[in-house]
Design an enzyme around this catalytic site. Sequence first.
Site, PDB file in Angstrom:
ATOM      1  N   CYS A 304      31.042  91.718 -85.609  1.00 51.11           N
ATOM      2  CA  CYS A 304      32.482  91.981 -85.039  1.00 51.11           C
ATOM      3  C   CYS A 304      32.631  91.270 -83.962  1.00 51.11           C
ATOM      4  O   CYS A 304      31.796  90.918 -82.893  1.00 51.11           O
ATOM      5  CB  CYS A 304      32.707  93.249 -84.851  1.00 51.11           C
ATOM      6  SG  CYS A 304      32.535  94.439 -86.138  1.00 51.11           S
ATOM      7  N   TYR A 316      39.378  82.219 -75.480  1.00 45.35           N
ATOM      8  CA  TYR A 316      38.107  82.943 -75.332  1.00 45.35           C
ATOM      9  C   TYR A 316      37.337  83.290 -76.904  1.00 45.35           C
ATOM     10  O   TYR A 316      36.258  83.337 -77.134  1.00 45.35           O
ATOM     11  CB  TYR A 316      38.304  84.293 -74.687  1.00 45.35           C
ATOM     12  CG  TYR A 316      38.480  84.367 -73.121  1.00 45.35           C
ATOM     13  CD1 TYR A 316      37.459  83.537 -72.380  1.00 45.35           C
ATOM     14  CD2 TYR A 316      39.611  84.650 -72.786  1.00 45.35           C
ATOM     15  CE1 TYR A 316      37.797  83.240 -70.923  1.00 45.35           C
ATOM     16  CE2 TYR A 316      39.764  84.422 -71.247  1.00 45.35           C
ATOM     17  CZ  TYR A 316      38.863  83.651 -70.529  1.00 45.35           C
ATOM     18  OH  TYR A 316      38.959  83.767 -69.296  1.00 45.35           O
ATOM     19  N   GLU A 338      30.374  88.083 -90.553  1.00 47.27           N
ATOM     20  CA  GLU A 338      30.420  89.123 -91.621  1.00 47.27           C
ATOM     21  C   GLU A 338      31.802  89.358 -92.093  1.00 47.27           C
ATOM     22  O   GLU A 338      32.765  88.909 -91.475  1.00 47.27           O
ATOM     23  CB  GLU A 338      29.893  90.380 -91.139  1.00 47.27           C
ATOM     24  CG  GLU A 338      29.847  91.449 -91.938  1.00 47.27           C
ATOM     25  CD  GLU A 338      29.457  92.704 -91.300  1.00 47.27           C
ATOM     26  OE1 GLU A 338      28.434  92.840 -90.414  1.00 47.27           O
ATOM     27  OE2 GLU A 338      30.173  93.797 -91.110  1.00 47.27           O
TER      28      GLU A 338
HETATM   29  N1  ACO Z   1      48.901  84.326 -83.498  1.00 49.19           N
HETATM   30  C1  ACO Z   1      49.071  82.995 -83.888  1.00 49.19           C
HETATM   31  N2  ACO Z   1      47.776  82.539 -84.016  1.00 49.19           N
HETATM   32  C2  ACO Z   1      46.698  83.161 -83.405  1.00 49.19           C
HETATM   33  C3  ACO Z   1      47.007  84.692 -82.730  1.00 49.19           C
HETATM   34  C4  ACO Z   1      48.261  84.904 -82.845  1.00 49.19           C
HETATM   35  N3  ACO Z   1      48.377  86.115 -82.128  1.00 49.19           N
HETATM   36  N4  ACO Z   1      45.726  84.675 -82.249  1.00 49.19           N
HETATM   37  C5  ACO Z   1      44.908  83.789 -82.441  1.00 49.19           C
HETATM   38  N5  ACO Z   1      45.267  82.840 -83.326  1.00 49.19           N
HETATM   39  C6  ACO Z   1      44.886  81.498 -83.649  1.00 49.19           C
HETATM   40  C7  ACO Z   1      45.215  80.452 -83.217  1.00 49.19           C
HETATM   41  O1  ACO Z   1      45.258  79.384 -83.850  1.00 49.19           O
HETATM   42  C8  ACO Z   1      44.472  80.176 -81.941  1.00 49.19           C
HETATM   43  O2  ACO Z   1      44.177  78.800 -81.447  1.00 49.19           O
HETATM   44  P1  ACO Z   1      45.366  78.349 -80.201  1.00 49.19           P
HETATM   45  O3  ACO Z   1      45.692  79.204 -79.461  1.00 49.19           O
HETATM   46  O4  ACO Z   1      44.785  77.185 -79.858  1.00 49.19           O
HETATM   47  O5  ACO Z   1      46.549  78.035 -81.412  1.00 49.19           O
HETATM   48  C9  ACO Z   1      43.047  80.485 -82.482  1.00 49.19           C
HETATM   49  O6  ACO Z   1      43.412  81.638 -83.529  1.00 49.19           O
HETATM   50  C10 ACO Z   1      42.111  81.300 -81.665  1.00 49.19           C
HETATM   51  O7  ACO Z   1      42.584  81.510 -80.347  1.00 49.19           O
HETATM   52  P2  ACO Z   1      41.735  82.010 -79.055  1.00 49.19           P
HETATM   53  O8  ACO Z   1      42.312  82.087 -77.872  1.00 49.19           O
HETATM   54  O9  ACO Z   1      40.254  81.147 -79.014  1.00 49.19           O
HETATM   55  O10 ACO Z   1      41.159  83.294 -79.599  1.00 49.19           O
HETATM   56  P3  ACO Z   1      41.409  84.920 -78.987  1.00 49.19           P
HETATM   57  O11 ACO Z   1      40.581  84.887 -77.723  1.00 49.19           O
HETATM   58  O12 ACO Z   1      42.808  85.007 -79.078  1.00 49.19           O
HETATM   59  O13 ACO Z   1      40.634  85.523 -79.947  1.00 49.19           O
HETATM   60  C11 ACO Z   1      40.322  87.032 -82.126  1.00 49.19           C
HETATM   61  C12 ACO Z   1      40.820  85.764 -81.651  1.00 49.19           C
HETATM   62  C13 ACO Z   1      38.938  87.341 -81.554  1.00 49.19           C
HETATM   63  C14 ACO Z   1      40.283  86.958 -83.349  1.00 49.19           C
HETATM   64  C15 ACO Z   1      41.477  88.130 -81.492  1.00 49.19           C
HETATM   65  O14 ACO Z   1      42.659  87.864 -82.041  1.00 49.19           O
HETATM   66  C16 ACO Z   1      41.009  89.572 -81.608  1.00 49.19           C
HETATM   67  O15 ACO Z   1      40.175  90.226 -80.994  1.00 49.19           O
HETATM   68  N6  ACO Z   1      41.456  90.074 -82.638  1.00 49.19           N
HETATM   69  C17 ACO Z   1      41.367  91.521 -82.860  1.00 49.19           C
HETATM   70  C18 ACO Z   1      40.171  91.811 -83.471  1.00 49.19           C
HETATM   71  C19 ACO Z   1      39.708  91.066 -84.820  1.00 49.19           C
HETATM   72  O16 ACO Z   1      40.611  90.650 -85.440  1.00 49.19           O
HETATM   73  N7  ACO Z   1      38.717  90.382 -84.743  1.00 49.19           N
HETATM   74  C20 ACO Z   1      38.297  89.458 -86.000  1.00 49.19           C
HETATM   75  C21 ACO Z   1      37.649  90.663 -87.024  1.00 49.19           C
HETATM   76  S1  ACO Z   1      36.750  89.648 -88.166  1.00 49.19           S
HETATM   77  C22 ACO Z   1      35.118  90.014 -87.691  1.00 49.19           C
HETATM   78  O17 ACO Z   1      34.998  90.484 -86.681  1.00 49.19           O
HETATM   79  C23 ACO Z   1      34.147  89.154 -88.438  1.00 49.19           C
END
Ligand code: ACO
Length: 438
Positions: A304, A316, A338
Amino acid sequence: MGSIETPTNAENSSISTLTATVGDGAVQPSDSNGAPVEENDASKKRKASMLPLEVGTRVLCRWRDNKYHPVKVIERRKLPGGGANDYEYYVHYTEFNRRLDEWVKLEQLDLDSVETVVDEKVEDKVTSLKMTRHQKRKIDETHVEGHEELDAASLREHEEFTKVKNIATIELGRYEIETWYFSPFPPEYNDCVKLYFCEFCLNFMKRKEQLQRHMRKCDLKHPPGDEIYRCGTLSMFEVDGKKNKVYGQNLCYLAKLFLDHKTLYYDVDLFLFYVLCECDDRGCHMVGYFSKEKHSEESYNLACILTLPPYQRKGYGKFLIAFSYELSKKEGKVGTPERPLSDLGLLSYRGYWTRVLLDILKKHKGNISIKELSDMTAIKAEDILTTLQTLELIQYRKGQHVICADPKVLDRHLKAAGRGGLEVDVSKLIWTPYKEQN
Ligand code: ACO
Ligand code: ZN
């Protein structure tokens, strides 16, 4: 494009966060000339006869953008001190991700748009009879945000059990954070809408005064476990779930508030947690984390991943993903996250994979195979193949996959893949792979 959320299909949707604006799909109730509709007595009576609305009703609901969107009523509850029909409703915006589900007041619902209630079970049966196998598979896949292993029945069970968010907000360090999903906190927290977390040991409490008392006693100033990375103000801690069971469980409860289709593992013994912190003179403040099975038969290098909402979209997430692959490189293994991936998880991974692979393809002279790319990056060959296929960089010639990398096309894709995220400086990583100690 400004659509707020991914609807059900994670593969090709545009997403933004809770605060973003809504573009398409919104409707404003009005008559055919666009003038607001005048209420007459008959219409008032007809509306009153619908109340309270049944669970399952489909209706338009005014969202925070002041526009109307289709919703389904998931749950209802009586308003304290209200009349017989005074309810509020928990609704799911059918175009958007479940994290936007919320309690709304009757005034927000446009009763003229109420659709006749259909018995869910009958509806499902009829649809599945009419669907071809391909259509059914498509629906099941899109429902689970790109993931195949949850079948329609287990998904329904999951959604039934977790249909209403239990905790609405949490306090963590200097942030108050709105939660996204249900998390199975122990029953004594059933009556809480807000929880107070100690940002260091992640113990959670019902009242602010309890937290204040706790903070005077708690002597942790960073996650338990070993600091395995420090670069500027960023630190990574490795926490063994077996040695720090309570911390591991608290972290899972917290994380589940932002992760939808993930089972909560009570058996934290089997996991390592990599907790990313921003450090200052008050301590190391958790920004996000990922978990990793100590032994994975499926070559998962991440179970996760979460960036806490106040820290999202700052790179991040990509840092955590990159970190997970750096650990795999040190183990001499390839890895993959996963499944299922969430909508945001898939976007972040797609962005990461695209950037890493295309950076190599840009610099590389001559042919390169998927196996070589996998050896260089620790990204599993299947993930490389799907990434390059999605970008249409793969052709199938004479029984072989061939990578076709026109520099101009690569540049275009790289630009679209977003920013690179925060870099992991491998020279600052001091780590040896997990070994069972007897
Ligand atoms: N809207 C559009 N694009 C998004 C968004 C959003 N809200 N959030 C992330 N992205 C995309 C973008 O392409 C972004 O890159 P950019 O900012 O350069 O355009 C890219 O994803 C990643 O951005 P980061 O800033 O590096 O990622 P962030 O720190 O926001 O974390 C994460 C991404 C971990 C998926 C976060 O959104 C999160 O914690 N979400 C809730 C939990 C979740 O869904 N986790 C993944 C489950 S799957 C698994 O665990 C295997
Ligand atoms: Zn504490």
